[in-house]
Scaffold this motif. Sequence first.
Motif, PDB file in Angstrom:
ATOM      1  N   GLN A  77       0.828  -1.202   0.000  1.00  0.00           N
ATOM      2  CA  GLN A  77       0.000   0.000   0.000  1.00  0.00           C
ATOM      3  C   GLN A  77       0.867   1.257   0.000  1.00  0.00           C
ATOM      4  N   LEU A  78       1.952   1.252   0.745  1.00  0.00           N
ATOM      5  CA  LEU A  78       2.845   2.403   0.776  1.00  0.00           C
ATOM      6  C   LEU A  78       3.471   2.652  -0.592  1.00  0.00           C
ATOM      7  N   GLN A  79       3.812   1.581  -1.295  1.00  0.00           N
ATOM      8  CA  GLN A  79       4.372   1.732  -2.640  1.00  0.00           C
ATOM      9  C   GLN A  79       3.335   2.314  -3.591  1.00  0.00           C
ATOM     10  N   ARG A  80       2.097   1.839  -3.487  1.00  0.00           N
ATOM     11  CA  ARG A  80       1.031   2.404  -4.324  1.00  0.00           C
ATOM     12  C   ARG A  80       0.795   3.868  -3.968  1.00  0.00           C
ATOM     13  N   GLY A  81       0.787   4.162  -2.674  1.00  0.00           N
ATOM     14  CA  GLY A  81       0.554   5.534  -2.230  1.00  0.00           C
ATOM     15  C   GLY A  81       1.624   6.488  -2.712  1.00  0.00           C
ATOM     16  N   ALA A  82       2.875   6.033  -2.738  1.00  0.00           N
ATOM     17  CA  ALA A  82       3.961   6.880  -3.242  1.00  0.00           C
ATOM     18  C   ALA A  82       3.717   7.250  -4.702  1.00  0.00           C
TER      19      ALA A  82
ATOM     20  N   GLY B  38      -1.179  14.907  11.109  1.00  0.00           N
ATOM     21  CA  GLY B  38      -0.963  13.738  11.954  1.00  0.00           C
ATOM     22  C   GLY B  38      -2.182  13.295  12.744  1.00  0.00           C
ATOM     23  N   GLU B  39      -3.149  14.209  12.987  1.00  0.00           N
ATOM     24  CA  GLU B  39      -4.352  13.847  13.735  1.00  0.00           C
ATOM     25  C   GLU B  39      -5.557  13.605  12.826  1.00  0.00           C
ATOM     26  N   TRP B  40      -5.309  13.558  11.527  1.00  0.00           N
ATOM     27  CA  TRP B  40      -6.402  13.352  10.581  1.00  0.00           C
ATOM     28  C   TRP B  40      -6.695  11.861  10.416  1.00  0.00           C
ATOM     29  N   SER B  41      -7.950  11.503  10.475  1.00  0.00           N
ATOM     30  CA  SER B  41      -8.379  10.150  10.133  1.00  0.00           C
ATOM     31  C   SER B  41      -8.505  10.044   8.618  1.00  0.00           C
ATOM     32  N   LEU B  42      -8.632   8.811   8.133  1.00  0.00           N
ATOM     33  CA  LEU B  42      -8.857   8.632   6.696  1.00  0.00           C
ATOM     34  C   LEU B  42     -10.135   9.344   6.240  1.00  0.00           C
ATOM     35  N   PRO B  43     -11.265   9.266   6.976  1.00  0.00           N
ATOM     36  CA  PRO B  43     -12.451  10.022   6.543  1.00  0.00           C
ATOM     37  C   PRO B  43     -12.197  11.528   6.464  1.00  0.00           C
ATOM     38  N   ALA B  44     -11.406  12.073   7.370  1.00  0.00           N
ATOM     39  CA  ALA B  44     -11.099  13.503   7.309  1.00  0.00           C
ATOM     40  C   ALA B  44     -10.264  13.819   6.074  1.00  0.00           C
ATOM     41  N   PHE B  45      -9.301  12.962   5.788  1.00  0.00           N
ATOM     42  CA  PHE B  45      -8.458  13.158   4.605  1.00  0.00           C
ATOM     43  C   PHE B  45      -9.285  13.054   3.329  1.00  0.00           C
ATOM     44  N   GLU B  46     -10.161  12.049   3.278  1.00  0.00           N
ATOM     45  CA  GLU B  46     -10.980  11.872   2.080  1.00  0.00           C
ATOM     46  C   GLU B  46     -11.941  13.041   1.906  1.00  0.00           C
ATOM     47  N   ARG B  47     -12.486  13.587   2.989  1.00  0.00           N
ATOM     48  CA  ARG B  47     -13.360  14.751   2.867  1.00  0.00           C
ATOM     49  C   ARG B  47     -12.604  15.941   2.281  1.00  0.00           C
TER      50      ARG B  47
ATOM     51  N   SER C 291     -11.537   5.711  -4.266  1.00  0.00           N
ATOM     52  CA  SER C 291     -11.336   5.634  -2.817  1.00  0.00           C
ATOM     53  C   SER C 291     -10.054   4.884  -2.481  1.00  0.00           C
ATOM     54  N   GLU C 292      -9.710   3.891  -3.286  1.00  0.00           N
ATOM     55  CA  GLU C 292      -8.498   3.112  -3.045  1.00  0.00           C
ATOM     56  C   GLU C 292      -7.246   3.983  -3.188  1.00  0.00           C
ATOM     57  N   ASP C 293      -7.209   4.813  -4.220  1.00  0.00           N
ATOM     58  CA  ASP C 293      -6.051   5.686  -4.415  1.00  0.00           C
ATOM     59  C   ASP C 293      -5.940   6.710  -3.291  1.00  0.00           C
ATOM     60  N   ILE C 294      -7.058   7.243  -2.864  1.00  0.00           N
ATOM     61  CA  ILE C 294      -7.031   8.213  -1.765  1.00  0.00           C
ATOM     62  C   ILE C 294      -6.529   7.548  -0.481  1.00  0.00           C
ATOM     63  N   ALA C 295      -6.993   6.319  -0.214  1.00  0.00           N
ATOM     64  CA  ALA C 295      -6.534   5.600   0.973  1.00  0.00           C
ATOM     65  C   ALA C 295      -5.037   5.290   0.890  1.00  0.00           C
TER      66      ALA C 295
ATOM     67  N   LEU D 110     -18.349  22.605  -7.742  1.00  0.00           N
ATOM     68  CA  LEU D 110     -17.851  21.332  -7.208  1.00  0.00           C
ATOM     69  C   LEU D 110     -18.812  20.212  -7.587  1.00  0.00           C
ATOM     70  N   HIS D 111     -18.550  19.628  -8.740  1.00  0.00           N
ATOM     71  CA  HIS D 111     -19.415  18.570  -9.261  1.00  0.00           C
ATOM     72  C   HIS D 111     -18.541  17.395  -9.727  1.00  0.00           C
ATOM     73  N   GLY D 112     -19.180  16.337 -10.126  1.00  0.00           N
ATOM     74  CA  GLY D 112     -18.439  15.193 -10.648  1.00  0.00           C
ATOM     75  C   GLY D 112     -18.237  14.112  -9.612  1.00  0.00           C
ATOM     76  N   GLU D 113     -18.171  12.900 -10.087  1.00  0.00           N
ATOM     77  CA  GLU D 113     -18.008  11.719  -9.252  1.00  0.00           C
ATOM     78  C   GLU D 113     -16.726  10.999  -9.653  1.00  0.00           C
ATOM     79  N   PRO D 114     -16.275  10.015  -8.851  1.00  0.00           N
ATOM     80  CA  PRO D 114     -15.098   9.241  -9.247  1.00  0.00           C
ATOM     81  C   PRO D 114     -15.252   8.672 -10.661  1.00  0.00           C
ATOM     82  N   LEU D 115     -14.178   8.744 -11.409  1.00  0.00           N
ATOM     83  CA  LEU D 115     -14.211   8.298 -12.799  1.00  0.00           C
ATOM     84  C   LEU D 115     -14.359   6.788 -12.889  1.00  0.00           C
ATOM     85  N   THR D 116     -15.132   6.352 -13.838  1.00  0.00           N
ATOM     86  CA  THR D 116     -15.267   4.923 -14.123  1.00  0.00           C
ATOM     87  C   THR D 116     -14.821   4.665 -15.558  1.00  0.00           C
ATOM     88  N   PRO D 117     -14.222   3.517 -15.828  1.00  0.00           N
ATOM     89  CA  PRO D 117     -13.727   3.232 -17.182  1.00  0.00           C
ATOM     90  C   PRO D 117     -14.854   3.221 -18.211  1.00  0.00           C
TER      91      PRO D 117
END
Length: 365
Positions: free
Chosen positions: A44-49, A96-105, A132-136, A175-182
């Motif tokens: 996951q860290l490699q993907r995140g980088a 450092g005090e952000w949860s994943l939901p806070a980061f995603e928001r 969501s996977e890329d953001i995580a 602010l419109h638009g949803e996650p892209l789908t293929p």
Amino acid sequence: MLKSRTLWISVGVLAVLGLIAAVALMWRPAIAPIKRPTSFDTAQLQRGARVVEAGDCAVCHTRPGGEYLAGGLPLVTPFGTLYSTNITPDAQTGIGEWSLPAFERAMREGIARDGHFLYPAFPYVHYRRMSSEDIADAYAYLMSGPAVHAPARQNQMNFPMNIRPLVSFWNLLFLHGEPLTPLAEHSAAWNRGRYLVDGPGHCAGCHSPLNLIGAEKSSEYLKGGSVDGWEAPALVGLGQRANPWNREQLVGYLRADVVNGHGTPAGPMRPGSLSLARLPASEAEAIADYLLSLQNPHAVSETTAQRSPSSPADHSSGALLFSSACAGCHAPAAPMREIDGRPGLQSTSALQAASSRNFLKTVLE
């Protein structure tokens, strides 16, 4: 008398409801702080980088001479100067005090953990289209890095944009638009390129014109813009030009190579291309596949269409300047042309463009 009283009561009720609606629009709750997570899967860290690199995070969140991702870079906008923030996992001054939901928001809605609105210079309009996977994965990578104590610098925004809650009205409009789908009718590479361009890469943020309040003109997608005094050229019709791009050239350019017939990235594009060069070549290849598929129905020659003819005196002084300052590296017989593929200037995109701005910026800066 009764009708008049009823009218005033109705007006009062509407005013109160309007005020409630405005407050609701301009207020967001804080998300509770957490203790920094420290255990993440290596894959996951490699993907995140890779996600962080594709999103050009370090380009804005690392100032020259500063710590990696600790912020402080000035971003000059028509509405004032912003300073990028610290996105290292420092508890007091970073995320450092952000949860994943806070980061995603923050990534999808432009809202910080404590509930304040982020300015749209942070491209959450594009990041909301990421998976969501890329953001995580990006969150995991950022949280795994060293914490740097670097307090945010005070922004210098002009009135009324120094009132952050007003960004809520900008979001309402744009602010419109949803996650892209293929898209099934296109190849996997094309879909990947579209995702990188419209999601993490946020290419339209520079390469599309903006309206009076800093939003991209959706009807002129990738038709050219400006940033930091540079022209961000149109990315549609790249293969239709008088000096057209082919796939090999575009891939090399995206990866910061010197490309025969076009040159090499400069200005704000330079750090973005260096980021792409650190990713697998398949990423730049996918972007090239997508961009070269975008046709310009109104393609015109960009060579001399908007230029005035030069005089013989200009030619003479220009030739003298070229021979004294440029020919040592760029003349046809210059050794540097053979050593590192340095291009002949006459065929570079900066000189083929209708505007000479980028060529002048390259020489002067």
